[in-house]
Design a protein around this motif. Structure first.
Motif, mmCIF file in Angstrom:
data_model
loop_
_atom_site.group_PDB
_atom_site.id
_atom_site.type_symbol
_atom_site.label_atom_id
_atom_site.label_comp_id
_atom_site.label_asym_id
_atom_site.label_seq_id
_atom_site.Cartn_x
_atom_site.Cartn_y
_atom_site.Cartn_z
ATOM 1 N N UNK A 168 -46.514 5.258 -11.028
ATOM 2 C CA UNK A 168 -45.265 4.490 -11.184
ATOM 3 C C UNK A 168 -44.802 3.921 -9.838
ATOM 4 N N UNK A 169 -44.833 4.756 -8.818
ATOM 5 C CA UNK A 169 -44.387 4.303 -7.503
ATOM 6 C C UNK A 169 -45.304 3.223 -6.930
ATOM 7 N N UNK A 170 -46.603 3.373 -7.177
ATOM 8 C CA UNK A 170 -47.554 2.370 -6.669
ATOM 9 C C UNK A 170 -47.255 1.012 -7.309
ATOM 10 N N UNK A 171 -46.953 1.021 -8.609
ATOM 11 C CA UNK A 171 -46.616 -0.237 -9.286
ATOM 12 C C UNK A 171 -45.327 -0.819 -8.726
ATOM 13 N N UNK A 172 -44.353 0.043 -8.482
ATOM 14 C CA UNK A 172 -43.053 -0.414 -7.985
ATOM 15 C C UNK A 172 -43.191 -1.074 -6.612
ATOM 16 N N UNK A 173 -43.896 -0.416 -5.724
ATOM 17 C CA UNK A 173 -44.045 -0.931 -4.363
ATOM 18 C C UNK A 173 -44.964 -2.145 -4.344
ATOM 19 N N UNK A 174 -45.994 -2.130 -5.196
ATOM 20 C CA UNK A 174 -46.713 -3.362 -5.471
ATOM 21 C C UNK A 174 -47.758 -3.808 -4.484
ATOM 22 N N UNK A 175 -48.398 -2.894 -3.754
ATOM 23 C CA UNK A 175 -49.509 -3.313 -2.905
ATOM 24 C C UNK A 175 -50.600 -3.919 -3.790
ATOM 25 N N UNK A 176 -51.236 -4.973 -3.314
ATOM 26 C CA UNK A 176 -52.148 -5.727 -4.185
ATOM 27 C C UNK A 176 -53.369 -4.942 -4.667
ATOM 28 N N UNK A 177 -53.846 -3.987 -3.862
ATOM 29 C CA UNK A 177 -55.020 -3.213 -4.291
ATOM 30 C C UNK A 177 -54.664 -1.736 -4.362
#
Length: 572
Positions: free
Chosen positions: A514-523
């Motif tokens: 969830x946090x990875x999606x929120x922060x949104x780094x491309x890879x």
RNA sequence: CGGAGCGUAGCGCAGCCUGGUAGCGCGCUGCGUUCGGGACGCAGAGGCCGAGGGUUCGAAUCCCUCCGCUCCGACCA
């Protein structure tokens, strides 16, 4: 960089004071924190993105042969008196006094400082052209700070200033900056388009704004799909279809007790709003003027200011209205007035109109503009709306919303005259330099990227400005084998100049996803004990739904290749 | 500057109408069970209820003033 050692807190709930998506995400993803209205702290991740945007701006400025300098944010107010802008920009400036009681200003922009500077440094045509720029904090006492970084009291701006020997040369400098702007926004992954714009308080001959299309944008953009004409609504022009003069019966008075606004008149008299003349009384440099426009239209004050060549323009107070019209507000009309009347073009030859009688509780009908009023001039005075005709090709135009991320101006000699910024040409003549100025809201650009690139789960950063190109989720930080693989990957990727953020927190996998999606780094790279059992690592792009499983020993190579492709797309 | 709304724990909110000394969810700390898409249990820490004044035996709650934040408007003749 490791999450466990980073000042980064994501929020589950939307902050209650955020209205638009990008503002909510800015706070939720832990990129920035509010200190007070219009004042924000950049947190580690937000600052990384800010630096990346600045680096792109620098790169393109340098390529366009602009030279970076850094001017003081604190400026003596005398400079502003010399250009005459202490008056026009005054209320929007933060002013303060030093201990010697000298009035100072926190720079909202730097035309004065730079012109003063270059007037001393440039003596000869051999030194021209010369373009300088800086990336610096600006201060503006905004009437209403809004939408997070979009309209802040303190913000970071790239401002550039070009100095040329002639108007023609200045056009070349302008074009070079214009082209650099197109590349900058492109590289930031933004869909920004140039539109014709009003020059406002900056002044000058013409200007373009770079607009990011977004429903939440503060500016209206008039757009002609047929010929490509695009302009800020403040500036946009229109063509009026020719009207034949019609016969009109004599004026008749009608009683309208307490009916003051166009809306009230529409329901009281059961007419369309276009059947009325809207009569507005303004004070232009303290002189009263009367403006008349169709009842269904809105006045464009920017156009009016230009037409009247007024420094100061404000709506008249009740006392002025009474003395000009002889009636209280709500019953003003253009018939029989002795002050100057400026009418919108669309009222030329207009007949059978209803307007105020300049008498309490009365209006008059059957007004024929030519016959009954003494119009000083017909001008283009109203705000263009959807369906108006394009000034270039006469087709119907549309209105869109946009965020202004950049603005380029051809200034001419407005400032170089005020500061006597002159050079000697090859014949030994002393001439004023011709100026241009060019701004990019760096902090606003950051938020504009978020506004244009997000989904329900969070931000989707373009790789060129992402806080990190890659985030590695370590799903089992207590497992030595997993840690070894993560460490190895990190080393290989950093060796290839890719920045990597590792989520090594002691959290359940769901939280990390969830946090990875929120922060949104491309890879996103997922390393877990379960995957490693099959010698497999998962790679996913934030912008797509698709996962790819790769063998451990090929992972670094695949990630590097993917990242390079993404960078290339940003630069093309 | 005008209009509206809000201010209670780090964040999101309830309580206020009808005064009786503060609660929920998230987050945080400890222990245990869990562990590939925001887990669960138990035990905790954390609040001059925006500030000041007033009414009252007693104020988060009622009244006044101020401050801050957000939205709308700067369109109205």
């Amino acid at each position: 960089m490791r999450w466990s050692r980073t000042l980064l807190n994501t929020l589950r709930d939307n902050p209650q004071d955020a209205e638009i998506n990008s503002h909510k995400l800015l706070i939720r993803a832990g990129l920035a924190r509010k200190l007070a209205g219009g004042l924000y702290t950049f947190m580690p991740l937000g600052l990384r993105t800010l630096h990346k945007i600045s680096a792109i701006v620098r790169d393109e400025m340098n390529k366009a042969e602009a030279q970076e300098i850094l001017m003081p944010a604190l400026q003596p107010s005398e400079l502003w008196e010399r250009s005459g802008r202490l008056e026009t920009m005054g209320p929007g400036m933060f002013k303060l006094k030093d201990r010697a009681e000298r009035l100072m200003a926190l720079g909202p922009t730097h035309e004065e400082v730079v012109t003063e500077l270059l007037s001393n440094e440039i003596n000869s045509y051999r030194q021209l052209p010369c373009t300088v720029y800086q990336i610096q904090t600006k201060f503006r006492d905004e009437i209403r700070p809004r939408f997070g970084l979009m309209r802040a009291k303190e913000f970071i701006m790239k401002d550039a200033y070009s100095f040329d020997a002639s108007m023609d040369d200045a056009d070349k400098s302008y074009k070079a900056m214009y082209n650099a702007y197109v590349r900058i926004f492109n590289r930031c992954g933004l869909d920004a388009r140039p539109v014709e714009a009003d020059t406002g308080d900056i002044g000058g001959q013409w200007s373009h704004e770079f607009m990011v299309l977004a429903d939440s944008g503060e500016d209206g953009i008039v757009d002609c799909a047929a010929c490509g004409y695009a302009a800020n609504q403040e500036k946009a022009e229109r063509i009026i279809p020719e009207k034949e003069a019609q016969l009109c019966p004599a004026i008749e008075e009608i009683e309208t007790p307490g009916i003051k606004t166009i809306d009230q008149l529409v329901s009281f008299l059961k007419c369309k709003s276009s059947a009325f003349i809207k009569t507005l009384i303004y004070l232009a440099d303290d002189q009263p003027v009367v403006i008349i426009i169709p009842g269904n239209r809105a006045l464009n004050e920017h156009k009016l200011k230009r037409v009247l060549q007024a420094k100061k323009l404000e709506m008249a107070d009740d006392a002025t209205i009474l003395s000009v019209t002889g009636a209280t507000a709500g019953f003003a009309g253009p018939v029989g007035l002795s002050v100057k009347i400026f009418a919108d073009n669309s009222l030329k030859n207009a007949t059978n109109l209803i307007t105020g009688a300049n008498k309490a509780d009365s209006h008059i009908k059957n007004v024929d503009i030519e016959r009954d009023t003494d119009v000083t001039a017909y001008e283009d005075l109203v705000i263009v709306t959807a369906g108006d005709c394009c000034p270039r090709c006469r087709e119907r135009m549309q209105i869109k919303r946009g965020i202004e991320v950049g603005h380029v101006f051809k200034l001419g000699t407005k400032y170089t005259e005020a500061f006597e910024a002159k050079y000697l040409n090859d014949k030994g003549e002393s001439l004023e330099m011709v100026m241009g100025c060019y701004g990019i809201g760096v902090t606003r650009t950051l938020q504009a990227v978020i506004e244009q690139s997000n989904d329900k789960d969070g931000i989707i950063w373009p790789i060129s400005v992402a806080p990190f190109a890659i985030t590695i989720l370590n799903l089992d930080p207590s497992d030595d084998q997993v840690n070894n693989v993560v460490d190895g990957l990190e080393k290989e990727l950093t060796d290839h100049n890719l920045d990597v953020f590792i989520d090594d927190r002691n959290e359940r996998p769901g939280v990390k996803f969830k946090d990875a999606d929120l922060i949104g780094c491309p890879l996103r790279v997922v390393v877990g004990a379960r995957g490693l059992k099959n010698n497999s690592i998962e790679i996913k792009q934030r912008s797509s739904k698709k996962n790819t499983q790769v063998p451990v020993e090929e992972a670094a190579k695949s990630i590097i290749q993917l990242a390079e492709e993404m960078f290339q797309r940003c630069n093309s």
